[in-house]
Design a protein around this motif. Structure first.
Motif, PDB file in Angstrom:
ATOM      1  N   ARG A  61       0.840  -1.207   0.000  1.00  0.00           N
ATOM      2  CA  ARG A  61       0.000   0.000   0.000  1.00  0.00           C
ATOM      3  C   ARG A  61       0.872   1.252   0.000  1.00  0.00           C
ATOM      4  NH1 ARG A  61      -3.001   1.595   3.670  1.00  0.00           N
ATOM      5  NH2 ARG A  61      -4.905   2.207   2.563  1.00  0.00           N
ATOM      6  N   ALA A  62       1.943   1.240   0.794  1.00  0.00           N
ATOM      7  CA  ALA A  62       2.837   2.396   0.852  1.00  0.00           C
ATOM      8  C   ALA A  62       3.524   2.641  -0.490  1.00  0.00           C
ATOM      9  CB  ALA A  62       3.884   2.189   1.951  1.00  0.00           C
ATOM     10  N   LEU A  63       3.715   1.582  -1.256  1.00  0.00           N
ATOM     11  CA  LEU A  63       4.323   1.697  -2.588  1.00  0.00           C
ATOM     12  C   LEU A  63       3.281   1.968  -3.676  1.00  0.00           C
ATOM     13  CD1 LEU A  63       6.835  -1.285  -2.340  1.00  0.00           C
ATOM     14  CD2 LEU A  63       7.451   1.136  -2.509  1.00  0.00           C
ATOM     15  N   HIS A  64       2.014   2.114  -3.267  1.00  0.00           N
ATOM     16  CA  HIS A  64       0.907   2.327  -4.208  1.00  0.00           C
ATOM     17  C   HIS A  64       0.761   1.160  -5.175  1.00  0.00           C
ATOM     18  CE1 HIS A  64       0.709   6.374  -2.587  1.00  0.00           C
ATOM     19  NE2 HIS A  64       1.992   6.541  -2.878  1.00  0.00           N
ATOM     20  N   ARG A  65       1.061  -0.028  -4.683  1.00  0.00           N
ATOM     21  CA  ARG A  65       0.855  -1.252  -5.445  1.00  0.00           C
ATOM     22  C   ARG A  65      -0.372  -1.973  -4.888  1.00  0.00           C
ATOM     23  NH1 ARG A  65       5.111  -3.112  -8.629  1.00  0.00           N
ATOM     24  NH2 ARG A  65       7.062  -1.932  -8.463  1.00  0.00           N
ATOM     25  N   ASN A  66      -1.136  -2.581  -5.764  1.00  0.00           N
ATOM     26  CA  ASN A  66      -2.385  -3.205  -5.354  1.00  0.00           C
ATOM     27  C   ASN A  66      -2.128  -4.513  -4.590  1.00  0.00           C
ATOM     28  OD1 ASN A  66      -4.968  -4.228  -5.093  1.00  0.00           O
ATOM     29  ND2 ASN A  66      -5.591  -3.625  -7.158  1.00  0.00           N
ATOM     30  N   PRO A  67      -2.542  -4.588  -3.328  1.00  0.00           N
ATOM     31  CA  PRO A  67      -2.333  -5.821  -2.548  1.00  0.00           C
ATOM     32  C   PRO A  67      -3.125  -7.011  -3.066  1.00  0.00           C
ATOM     33  CG  PRO A  67      -2.760  -3.937  -1.107  1.00  0.00           C
ATOM     34  CD  PRO A  67      -3.110  -3.512  -2.502  1.00  0.00           C
ATOM     35  N   GLU A  68      -4.035  -6.806  -4.034  1.00  0.00           N
ATOM     36  CA  GLU A  68      -4.737  -7.932  -4.653  1.00  0.00           C
ATOM     37  C   GLU A  68      -3.755  -8.960  -5.198  1.00  0.00           C
ATOM     38  OE1 GLU A  68      -7.654  -9.225  -5.154  1.00  0.00           O
ATOM     39  OE2 GLU A  68      -9.117  -7.673  -4.695  1.00  0.00           O
ATOM     40  N   ALA A  69      -2.554  -8.491  -5.543  1.00  0.00           N
ATOM     41  CA  ALA A  69      -1.544  -9.424  -6.061  1.00  0.00           C
ATOM     42  C   ALA A  69      -1.212 -10.501  -5.048  1.00  0.00           C
ATOM     43  CB  ALA A  69      -0.279  -8.653  -6.449  1.00  0.00           C
ATOM     44  N   MET A  70      -1.311 -10.175  -3.762  1.00  0.00           N
ATOM     45  CA  MET A  70      -1.077 -11.175  -2.723  1.00  0.00           C
ATOM     46  C   MET A  70      -2.104 -12.294  -2.823  1.00  0.00           C
ATOM     47  SD  MET A  70      -0.319  -8.610   0.506  1.00  0.00           S
ATOM     48  CE  MET A  70       0.024  -9.953   1.662  1.00  0.00           C
ATOM     49  N   VAL A  71      -3.341 -11.916  -3.113  1.00  0.00           N
ATOM     50  CA  VAL A  71      -4.411 -12.912  -3.266  1.00  0.00           C
ATOM     51  C   VAL A  71      -4.079 -13.856  -4.409  1.00  0.00           C
ATOM     52  CG1 VAL A  71      -6.856 -13.248  -3.807  1.00  0.00           C
ATOM     53  CG2 VAL A  71      -6.156 -11.374  -2.286  1.00  0.00           C
ATOM     54  N   GLY A  72      -3.620 -13.287  -5.528  1.00  0.00           N
ATOM     55  CA  GLY A  72      -3.283 -14.118  -6.684  1.00  0.00           C
ATOM     56  C   GLY A  72      -2.206 -15.140  -6.378  1.00  0.00           C
ATOM     57  N   MET A  73      -1.145 -14.716  -5.677  1.00  0.00           N
ATOM     58  CA  MET A  73      -0.069 -15.654  -5.342  1.00  0.00           C
ATOM     59  C   MET A  73      -0.537 -16.706  -4.349  1.00  0.00           C
ATOM     60  SD  MET A  73       2.618 -15.462  -7.092  1.00  0.00           S
ATOM     61  CE  MET A  73       3.417 -16.760  -6.142  1.00  0.00           C
ATOM     62  N   LEU A  74      -1.361 -16.314  -3.380  1.00  0.00           N
ATOM     63  CA  LEU A  74      -1.847 -17.285  -2.398  1.00  0.00           C
ATOM     64  C   LEU A  74      -2.796 -18.298  -3.043  1.00  0.00           C
ATOM     65  CD1 LEU A  74      -2.282 -14.915   0.657  1.00  0.00           C
ATOM     66  CD2 LEU A  74      -0.775 -16.911   0.538  1.00  0.00           C
ATOM     67  N   LYS A  75      -3.526 -17.891  -4.059  1.00  0.00           N
ATOM     68  CA  LYS A  75      -4.357 -18.842  -4.805  1.00  0.00           C
ATOM     69  C   LYS A  75      -3.484 -19.883  -5.496  1.00  0.00           C
ATOM     70  CE  LYS A  75      -8.492 -16.049  -5.768  1.00  0.00           C
ATOM     71  NZ  LYS A  75      -9.276 -15.369  -6.846  1.00  0.00           N
ATOM     72  N   THR A  76      -2.376 -19.421  -6.048  1.00  0.00           N
ATOM     73  CA  THR A  76      -1.434 -20.355  -6.688  1.00  0.00           C
ATOM     74  C   THR A  76      -0.906 -21.353  -5.654  1.00  0.00           C
ATOM     75  OG1 THR A  76      -0.751 -18.736  -8.358  1.00  0.00           O
ATOM     76  CG2 THR A  76       0.773 -20.537  -7.905  1.00  0.00           C
ATOM     77  N   MET A  77      -0.546 -20.844  -4.476  1.00  0.00           N
ATOM     78  CA  MET A  77      -0.034 -21.727  -3.425  1.00  0.00           C
ATOM     79  C   MET A  77      -1.108 -22.701  -2.948  1.00  0.00           C
ATOM     80  SD  MET A  77       2.160 -18.937  -1.233  1.00  0.00           S
ATOM     81  CE  MET A  77       3.252 -17.796  -2.095  1.00  0.00           C
ATOM     82  N   ARG A  78      -2.332 -22.235  -2.839  1.00  0.00           N
ATOM     83  CA  ARG A  78      -3.433 -23.121  -2.420  1.00  0.00           C
ATOM     84  C   ARG A  78      -3.655 -24.228  -3.447  1.00  0.00           C
ATOM     85  NH1 ARG A  78      -9.419 -20.713  -2.067  1.00  0.00           N
ATOM     86  NH2 ARG A  78      -8.996 -20.573  -4.304  1.00  0.00           N
ATOM     87  N   ARG A  79      -3.603 -23.850  -4.729  1.00  0.00           N
ATOM     88  CA  ARG A  79      -3.798 -24.851  -5.784  1.00  0.00           C
ATOM     89  C   ARG A  79      -2.708 -25.925  -5.722  1.00  0.00           C
ATOM     90  NH1 ARG A  79      -3.277 -21.739  -9.699  1.00  0.00           N
ATOM     91  NH2 ARG A  79      -1.209 -22.335 -10.419  1.00  0.00           N
ATOM     92  N   ILE A  80      -1.473 -25.501  -5.530  1.00  0.00           N
ATOM     93  CA  ILE A  80      -0.371 -26.459  -5.450  1.00  0.00           C
ATOM     94  C   ILE A  80      -0.536 -27.354  -4.228  1.00  0.00           C
ATOM     95  CG2 ILE A  80       2.120 -26.661  -5.084  1.00  0.00           C
ATOM     96  CD1 ILE A  80       2.444 -24.135  -6.781  1.00  0.00           C
TER      97      ILE A  80
END
Length: 473
Positions: free
Chosen positions: A199-218
């Motif tokens: 958030r401080a870098l003005h980057r969307n934290p939604e990207a964290m959700v995407g990576m965690l979905k990948t980890m959940r799938r694996i």
């Protein structure tokens, strides 16, 4: 039998001997100091270099370290000097050593779809270091030495956290049991820090959700043999729920995040993949993206990937054709001029390479990729003094880049300075993790009166440091 399998067996044997020796000695109980963590990290880095290939070309290293630097800028003052590494391995793995050394494996990078996803995992690992999770967990377990800590971290590097658990089972009587898996609280704290820093870098934290979905799938589809990362970073389902709750709260009121330009990430990703997975597999992957034609940026960068593959196979005409198509889409990306010049350099077209490289380096003198390639071109033209000057400029910024010392050793051999050449070869072997050869050349350099005193002193200093590390870890 693969070389990596053999090397893993050798390391396992050494680790067993290490434990056997540890059990014969009294083991003091203490928490880990910052200095001890630094020492363990330094020794670990040599271990990883001996076992794996680090992809540390200047463009790859500068990209990932610049991203890491952005995170550190918002994270505040730190105990350590952080360094970020790319490890050539198909493992789905990443881990942070306590001293600020953070390793990303190419198998993990392959699964990432955007720069924000890469930043989210970088920030998560920095969060573990900032919170000193590994050091704290080990300190709580009682009589754990620096050598034991190194053992556990080495097993993570090999991609087998169970190795440390299995080897240390027999050490429980000596109170040396160790667990390097992060707790749910550790993971939540690292995720919270990652979220806040994004958030401080003005980057969307939604990207964290995407990576965690990948980890959940694996996790769901590889339950019999989970990757090392998911053994040490457990609970992806719980983490996903937690991060989703943070994202939901973040939407009220709505926050506007800047759109991320993924050119640099995709270029980095394909540079990494072109050096780490079979060329035919990658060629098919890129051809499928191009044929789909769905996303202009993805299609263009898939052509970039094909240019790299054609260059590796010495099909320079086709490689240049594909690279020119990419340059046409991104006419202001200076780094593509360096990429094209590299193709010319490999094809033996030195004058064409020099023209592009001089312009690229003039535009950005901080670009060590351009500086290193320009030095190589100047060396091939016989301009040794100018080449050496640029190599030394790269050394100031990237003092652990092994190929730099190989180039300097080669250059000095051409000039007839055999002693200095061997000094640089010693550093090449050192940063390649080939310690036997490094020590041999360092000892010779330390005794060689034909080389400058400063080089002799440096050779001896490195030998002394290696001896200290071997004694204390």
């Amino acid at each position: 039998m693969s070389l990596q399998f053999v090397s893993s067996c050798v390391l396992r044997s050494l680790l067993i001997l290490l434990i056997a020796g540890q059990l014969m000695l009294p083991l003091p109980s203490y928490g880990f100091s910052i200095g001890e963590e630094r020492m363990v990290g330094e020794r670990l880095l040599y271990t990883i270099r001996a076992e794996f290939k680090l992809l540390d070309d200047p463009d790859i290293s500068q990209y990932i370290n610049n991203l890491g630097g952005q995170i550190l800028d918002v994270a505040g003052p730190q105990f350590f000097d952080y360094h970020f590494f790319v490890v050539k391995s198909n493992q789905f793995n990443a881990f942070a050593a306590p001293s600020g050394l953070i390793f990303f494996y190419t198998g993990l990078i392959k699964t990432m779809k955007s720069e924000d996803q890469l930043v989210s995992v970088l920030a998560h690992e920095v969060g573990h270091v900032v919170s000193r999770h590994i050091a704290h967990r080990m300190s709580k377990q009682g009589k754990v030495t620096a050598a034991t800590m190194l053992l556990g971290l080495a097993s993570l590097a090999l991609g087998n956290p169970a190795l440390s658990q299995g080897l240390l089972t027999g050490s429980i009587a000596a109170n040396q049991a160790i667990s390097l898996g992060f707790s749910r609280e550790d993971e939540e704290q690292a995720d919270r820090l990652s979220f806040d820093w994004m958030r401080a870098l003005h980057r969307n934290p939604e990207a964290m959700v995407g990576m965690l979905k990948t980890m959940r799938r694996i996790t769901r589809y590889r339950t019999n043999k989970l990757p090392a990362y998911l053994l040490t970073h457990p609970h992806p389902e719980t983490r996903l729920d937690y991060v989703r709750s943070l994202v939901e709260i973040d939407r009220e009121p709505p926050v506007q995040y800047k759109a991320t330009d993924d050119f640099s990430f995709l270029r980095f990703k394909y540079r990494v993949l072109s050096q780490s997975i079979p060329s035919e597999e990658l060629r098919v992957f890129c051809a499928n993206i191009i044929s789909s034609g769905k996303d202009t940026e993805q299609v263009t960068m898939a052509r970039y990937c094909l240019a790299l593959l054609e260059g590796q196979e010495a099909n320079f005409t086709e490689a240049v054709k594909q690279m020119e198509l990419v340059r046409g889409k991104y006419p202001h990306r200076n780094i593509l001029n360096v990429d094209l010049a590299t193709l010319y350099l490999d094809a033996g077209k030195i004058d064409q390479a020099l023209l592009l490289l001089r312009k690229a380096y003039k535009r950005d003198a901080t670009d060590m990729y351009a500086a290193f390639r320009l030095a190589q071109a100047l060396e091939k033209k016989g301009k040794m003094s100018a080449a050496q000057h640029l190599y030394r400029e790269v050394e100031k910024v990237m003092p652990e880049y092994s190929q730099l010392y190989y180039a300097l050793g080669r250059l000095k051999a051409k000039q007839g300075a055999q002693g200095v050449s061997e000094f640089y070869l010693a550093k090449y072997y050192l940063y390649e993790g080939r310690m036997k050869f490094a020590k041999q050349y360092l000892k010779r350099a330390g005794r060689d009166k034909s080389i400058p005193p400063a080089m002799r002193d440096e050779a001896q200093s490195i030998l002394d440091r290696l001896e200290t590390l071997e004694k204390e870890t």
